[in-house]
Write an enzyme that holds these catalytic residues in place. Structure first.
Site, PDB file in Angstrom:
ATOM      1  N   TYR A 147       0.840  -1.202   0.000  1.00  0.00           N
ATOM      2  CA  TYR A 147       0.000   0.000   0.000  1.00  0.00           C
ATOM      3  C   TYR A 147       0.877   1.255   0.000  1.00  0.00           C
ATOM      4  CZ  TYR A 147      -3.826   3.083   1.566  1.00  0.00           C
ATOM      5  OH  TYR A 147      -4.764   4.076   1.686  1.00  0.00           O
ATOM      6  N   GLN A 278       2.653   7.624  15.524  1.00  0.00           N
ATOM      7  CA  GLN A 278       1.938   8.899  15.638  1.00  0.00           C
ATOM      8  C   GLN A 278       1.644   9.430  14.245  1.00  0.00           C
ATOM      9  OE1 GLN A 278       4.512  11.513  17.830  1.00  0.00           O
ATOM     10  NE2 GLN A 278       6.130  11.434  16.315  1.00  0.00           N
TER      11      GLN A 278
HETATM   12  P1  NAD Z   1     -12.780   1.646   0.233  1.00  0.00           P
HETATM   13  O1  NAD Z   1     -12.116   0.327   0.326  1.00  0.00           O
HETATM   14  O2  NAD Z   1     -14.093   1.824   0.900  1.00  0.00           O
HETATM   15  O3  NAD Z   1     -12.973   2.089  -1.277  1.00  0.00           O
HETATM   16  C1  NAD Z   1     -12.094   1.699  -2.313  1.00  0.00           C
HETATM   17  C2  NAD Z   1     -12.949   1.350  -3.517  1.00  0.00           C
HETATM   18  O4  NAD Z   1     -12.072   0.992  -4.599  1.00  0.00           O
HETATM   19  C3  NAD Z   1     -13.866   0.156  -3.273  1.00  0.00           C
HETATM   20  O5  NAD Z   1     -15.156   0.459  -3.738  1.00  0.00           O
HETATM   21  C4  NAD Z   1     -13.212  -0.968  -4.067  1.00  0.00           C
HETATM   22  O6  NAD Z   1     -14.152  -1.927  -4.489  1.00  0.00           O
HETATM   23  C5  NAD Z   1     -12.581  -0.195  -5.211  1.00  0.00           C
HETATM   24  N1  NAD Z   1     -11.448  -0.872  -5.849  1.00  0.00           N
HETATM   25  C6  NAD Z   1     -10.394  -1.467  -5.242  1.00  0.00           C
HETATM   26  N2  NAD Z   1      -9.541  -1.943  -6.170  1.00  0.00           N
HETATM   27  C7  NAD Z   1     -10.081  -1.641  -7.385  1.00  0.00           C
HETATM   28  C8  NAD Z   1      -9.671  -1.866  -8.726  1.00  0.00           C
HETATM   29  N3  NAD Z   1      -8.535  -2.519  -9.020  1.00  0.00           N
HETATM   30  N4  NAD Z   1     -10.476  -1.405  -9.724  1.00  0.00           N
HETATM   31  C9  NAD Z   1     -11.626  -0.761  -9.459  1.00  0.00           C
HETATM   32  N5  NAD Z   1     -12.073  -0.523  -8.203  1.00  0.00           N
HETATM   33  C10 NAD Z   1     -11.289  -0.954  -7.182  1.00  0.00           C
HETATM   34  O7  NAD Z   1     -11.716   2.723   0.767  1.00  0.00           O
HETATM   35  P2  NAD Z   1     -11.898   4.264   1.065  1.00  0.00           P
HETATM   36  O8  NAD Z   1     -11.665   4.473   2.496  1.00  0.00           O
HETATM   37  O9  NAD Z   1     -13.114   4.793   0.415  1.00  0.00           O
HETATM   38  O10 NAD Z   1     -10.612   4.838   0.305  1.00  0.00           O
HETATM   39  C11 NAD Z   1     -10.693   5.433  -0.979  1.00  0.00           C
HETATM   40  C12 NAD Z   1      -9.315   5.917  -1.394  1.00  0.00           C
HETATM   41  O11 NAD Z   1      -8.824   6.861  -0.439  1.00  0.00           O
HETATM   42  C13 NAD Z   1      -8.281   4.799  -1.488  1.00  0.00           C
HETATM   43  O12 NAD Z   1      -7.458   5.043  -2.605  1.00  0.00           O
HETATM   44  C14 NAD Z   1      -7.477   4.958  -0.221  1.00  0.00           C
HETATM   45  O13 NAD Z   1      -6.150   4.528  -0.391  1.00  0.00           O
HETATM   46  C15 NAD Z   1      -7.555   6.456   0.023  1.00  0.00           C
HETATM   47  N6  NAD Z   1      -7.395   6.776   1.451  1.00  0.00           N
HETATM   48  C16 NAD Z   1      -8.413   6.565   2.335  1.00  0.00           C
HETATM   49  C17 NAD Z   1      -8.224   6.853   3.669  1.00  0.00           C
HETATM   50  C18 NAD Z   1      -9.308   6.668   4.695  1.00  0.00           C
HETATM   51  O14 NAD Z   1      -9.084   6.933   5.884  1.00  0.00           O
HETATM   52  N7  NAD Z   1     -10.506   6.262   4.337  1.00  0.00           N
HETATM   53  C19 NAD Z   1      -6.980   7.346   4.120  1.00  0.00           C
HETATM   54  C20 NAD Z   1      -5.963   7.514   3.189  1.00  0.00           C
HETATM   55  C21 NAD Z   1      -6.187   7.240   1.851  1.00  0.00           C
END
Ligand code: NAD
Ligand code: UDP
Length: 345
Positions: A147, A278
């Site tokens: 990741y 942290q």
């Molecule tokens: P989530 O897992 O709920 O959503 C990710 C979505 O991407 C899902 O709907 C999944 O089915 C889809 N997905 C995964 N691989 C795929 C692929 N190869 N092709 C098409 N779709 C695919 O996660 P989230 O919390 O909504 O996170 C969304 C984005 O934000 C991610 O890129 C994550 O790295 C980033 N992010 C989130 C957080 C957080 O706290 N939620 C923090 C840092 C970064």
């Protein structure tokens, strides 16, 4: 003929993506949600069902995609440690091949493209709070590396496409975000603790609970995304988006017990490998460039999130909450319930 802006949201059926689709539709855009439903679900878009300006496409962004669009928000990637570590090779592919495919699409169509990067690019940081200029302290070969390094490589690709092909790119480094529609089984601390408290189970603190995180409510985060996309072409980021109010994990557990009125106890379990000690964003750049700062305080956000999980549990009482699909099962549209993920609920 489409007069409204056409916006692609990859990962649009996930937690953040579904809130972003809602926000963009409310502003009059035509939204194309692309998702392979690995961790996302159509039900996250139930409130938008039948919306005339929403298209939903099942597609894995590791494969090329041909669409005509004006903007891309690239969110596709599992975000919680148990989900992204379940198939780490696929996680790296999604981050790297997925970025290349979406950047290629932006190049062909001239679309602006925003990458959902992460505070994980700072790893277990030696600088606190983390400003965008900090290069991070990341283990390249540990269980979180698929990741962390995948997201770092995606940032590299975004900047190389800008330098080489003059693309309009924007990078948001997202810090821990929570709210309704988090996956109930994703093992993230807020969803875990709320479900444990609501079901009267022990709250599982990993380590001694002195590690810190800074939690941003989803609406604030989505507002930051939209503002970042609206910045002038010369502004690329990377830009931290998150709430700078820092809490220990123990404080979060105690707050959730108090807010739910639960009689659950706290128990301590081993700390996972490479768990950052942290994390707090320095958001001075976001405040200066976007005029943005979070407006929802932790207690308000937790109360809304608790209400969501309470309603979800009431609906699902007697049924099993779906756990993570494998990628293969996800492609076939079927769910599997692996034993290693039968936890938390
Ligand atoms: P989530 O897992 O709920 O959503 C990710 C979505 O991407 C899902 O709907 C999944 O089915 C889809 N997905 C995964 N691989 C795929 C692929 N190869 N092709 C098409 N779709 C695919 O996660 P989230 O919390 O909504 O996170 C969304 C984005 O934000 C991610 O890129 C994550 O790295 C980033 N992010 C989130 C957080 C957080 O706290 N939620 C923090 C840092 C970064
Ligand atoms: N955590 C915990 N108990 C849980 C789930 C998580 O103590 O049931 C801890 C985890 O070890 C980490 C913090 O909470 O220190 C945040 O974990 P999460 O997976 O939500 O986010 P990330 O580690 O990716 O920031």
């Amino acid at each position: 003929m489409h007069l409204e802006k056409r916006i692609l949201v990859t990962g649009g059926a996930g937690f953040l993506g579904s809130h972003l689709c809602e926000r963009l539709l409310s502003e009059g855009a035509h939204v194309i949600c692309v998702d392979n439903f690995f961790t996302g679900a159509r039900s996250n878009l139930d409130s938008l069902s039948g919306h005339p300006r929403l298209e939903i496409i099942r597609h894995d962004i590791c494969q090329p995609l041909f669409l005509e669009i004006d903007e891309i928000y690239n969110l596709a990637c599992p975000a919680s440690p148990i989900h992204y570590q379940r198939d780490p090779v696929q996680t790296t592919k999604t981050n790297v091949l997925g970025a290349i495919n979406m950047l290629g699409l932006a190049k062909r169509t001239g679309a602006k493209i925003l990458q959902a990067s992460t505070s994980e690019v700072y790893g277990d940081p030696h600088v606190h709070p983390q400003p965008e200029g900090y290069w991070g302290h990341v283990n390249p070969i540990g269980p979180r590396s698929c990741y962390d390094e995948g997201k770092r490589c995606a940032e590299t690709l975004f900047f190389d496409y800008r330098r080489q092909h003059n693309l309009q790119v924007k990078i948001a480094r997202i810090f821990n975000t929570y709210g309704p529609r988090m996956h109930p089984n994703d093992g993230r601390v807020v969803s875990n603790f709320i479900i444990q408290a609501l079901t009267g189970r022990d709250l599982t603190i990993f380590g001694e609970g002195q590690q810190t995180r800074s939690f941003c409510y989803v609406d604030d985060l989505v507002d930051g995304f939209v503002r970042l996309m609206g910045t002038p072409p010369e502004f690329t980021g990377p830009l931290n988006l998150g709430n700078p109010v820092e809490s220990t994990i123990r404080e979060i557990a105690e707050k959730i017990i108090a807010l739910t009125g639960s009689s659950s106890k706290i128990i301590f379990m081993p700390l996972p490998t490479d768990d950052p000690r942290q994390r707090r964003p320095d958001i001075s750049m976001a405040t200066e460039v976007l005029g943005w700062r979070p407006s929802v305080d932790l207690e308000t956000g937790l109360v809304r999130t608790i209400a969501y999980f309470d309603a979800l549990l009431a609906r699902q009482r007697g049924q099993e909450i779906p756990t993570l699909p494998t990628h293969a099962a996800s492609r076939r549209g079927k769910l599997r319930t692996p034993r290693d993920l039968k936890r938390a609920v």
